[in-house]
Design a protein around this motif. Structure first.
Motif, PDB file in Angstrom:
ATOM      1  N   ASN A  69       0.786  -1.237   0.000  1.00  0.00           N
ATOM      2  CA  ASN A  69       0.000   0.000   0.000  1.00  0.00           C
ATOM      3  C   ASN A  69       0.817   1.287   0.000  1.00  0.00           C
ATOM      4  O   ASN A  69       0.254   2.368   0.217  1.00  0.00           O
ATOM      5  CB  ASN A  69      -0.969   0.027   1.196  1.00  0.00           C
ATOM      6  CG  ASN A  69      -1.822  -1.215   1.267  1.00  0.00           C
ATOM      7  OD1 ASN A  69      -2.360  -1.680   0.258  1.00  0.00           O
ATOM      8  ND2 ASN A  69      -1.931  -1.785   2.459  1.00  0.00           N
ATOM      9  N   ASN A  80       1.586   7.415  -1.236  1.00  0.00           N
ATOM     10  CA  ASN A  80       0.422   6.575  -1.012  1.00  0.00           C
ATOM     11  C   ASN A  80      -0.370   6.413  -2.309  1.00  0.00           C
ATOM     12  O   ASN A  80      -0.199   7.166  -3.260  1.00  0.00           O
ATOM     13  CB  ASN A  80      -0.462   7.193   0.079  1.00  0.00           C
ATOM     14  CG  ASN A  80       0.246   7.276   1.413  1.00  0.00           C
ATOM     15  OD1 ASN A  80       0.844   6.310   1.858  1.00  0.00           O
ATOM     16  ND2 ASN A  80       0.204   8.451   2.046  1.00  0.00           N
ATOM     17  N   VAL A  83      -2.776  -0.222  -3.871  1.00  0.00           N
ATOM     18  CA  VAL A  83      -3.673  -1.094  -3.119  1.00  0.00           C
ATOM     19  C   VAL A  83      -3.098  -2.503  -3.196  1.00  0.00           C
ATOM     20  O   VAL A  83      -3.250  -3.202  -4.191  1.00  0.00           O
ATOM     21  CB  VAL A  83      -5.102  -1.060  -3.686  1.00  0.00           C
ATOM     22  CG1 VAL A  83      -6.000  -2.012  -2.899  1.00  0.00           C
ATOM     23  CG2 VAL A  83      -5.660   0.357  -3.652  1.00  0.00           C
TER      24      VAL A  83
END
Length: 292
Positions: A69, A80, A83
């Motif tokens: 992640n 960021n 996933v």
């Protein structure tokens, strides 16, 4: 009875050589980045990131680390957006690409100058399973290999997929651009060489059968002859274009990295990082070594 007290998840999943750093960096599934002294084989420093390292790459002096992640730049700065586990990273000029377990490729544009600045530029979707490998070639092309058995070719200026290559029957583990060719290695036990046709498509011009392919890398020898390094599921590294040779490891070699001055690095499932010069093993470094 023998009791195995070794850490269970210590596979070396990436090796990088940041600019102006005289120590190779390895990333492992035990959640650490380690810096190594190639002369002594000792670990010079350990950075505990607290999550499995799935991939590493470097651009200039900066180290990029793919984790669940997140993509870390060094130990402090984080990007960021991913996933799942980031299993592939590629950096070129002002672009950073991350291939994620959900089949998505994220692209950031930025700089690693004194002030780190990265902005998400694109989200590339098309693969139906996790990304396993990324490589940038000529003509603004990004190549991605996947667990869905395909290779996709992307234009990283307009962020479009321009073709899908369906030549493999299993996971595409590694991609390499060499001259005007694309090399792909797969768990279907083949290495394929792709070349452009007159209409701009890519087609297979050569297929070599081998054990399950885990990683590909290339370099030139002192006579400027190309050498292809190929790690296989039989726990060996095969060399092509030179007289046939194999470098055997204790376990499968998951990552290969070419270094300066003829150095060649391998990292395997047991956590061993091996340094080779002119096909002669110089030193083996064990990630279980806690020396800092």
């Amino acid at each position: 009875m023998t009791i195995d007290r070794r850490p269970k998840d210590i596979a070396v999943n990436g090796i990088a050589l940041p600019l102006r750093c005289n120590k190779p960096c390895s990333g492992s599934s035990d959640g650490t980045i380690r810096l190594w002294d190639c002369h002594t084989g000792q670990c010079a420093n350990v950075i505990n990131l607290g999550g499995e390292v799935g991939s590493v790459c470097s651009e200039g002096p900066w180290l990029f680390v793919g984790m669940p992640n997140v993509v870390k730049i060094g130990a402090e700065y984080s990007l960021n957006g991913p996933v799942g586990q980031v299993n592939a990273l590629e950096s070129v000029n002002d672009l950073l690409f991350a291939g994620v377990e959900d089949g998505v490729i994220l692209a950031w544009k930025g700089t690693c100058e004194s002030n780190l600045t990265f902005q998400l530029a694109a989200t590339l979707k098309g693969h139906t399973h996790g990304i396993t490998s990324l490589v940038v070639g000529g003509g603004n092309r990004l190549y991605s290999g996947s667990k869905d058995h395909t290779i996709r070719v992307w234009d990283h200026e307009n962020w479009q997929c321009i073709m899908t290559l369906n030549g493999h029957d299993d996971v595409v583990k590694s991609l390499m651009c060499w001259d005007k060719y694309l090399f792909s290695g797969s768990l279907d036990c083949t290495i394929k060489v792709w070349a452009s046709t007159d209409d701009g498509c890519l087609e297979v011009i050569y297929t070599h059968s081998e054990q399950g392919i885990l990683a590909l890398s290339g370099m030139t020898d002192p006579d400027v002859k190309p050498i292809l390094y190929c790690s296989c599921s039989d726990k060996s590294v095969h060399l092509y274009e030179l007289p046939t040779g194999r470098l055997f490891a204790k376990q499968e070699v998951q990552t290969l990295q070419i270094g300066p001055a003829g150095l060649f690095f391998t990292g395997d499932q047991t956590g061993l990082l091996t340094v080779i010069l002119s096909l002669e093993i110089l030193v083996i470094m064990n990630i279980e070594d806690k020396t800092v």
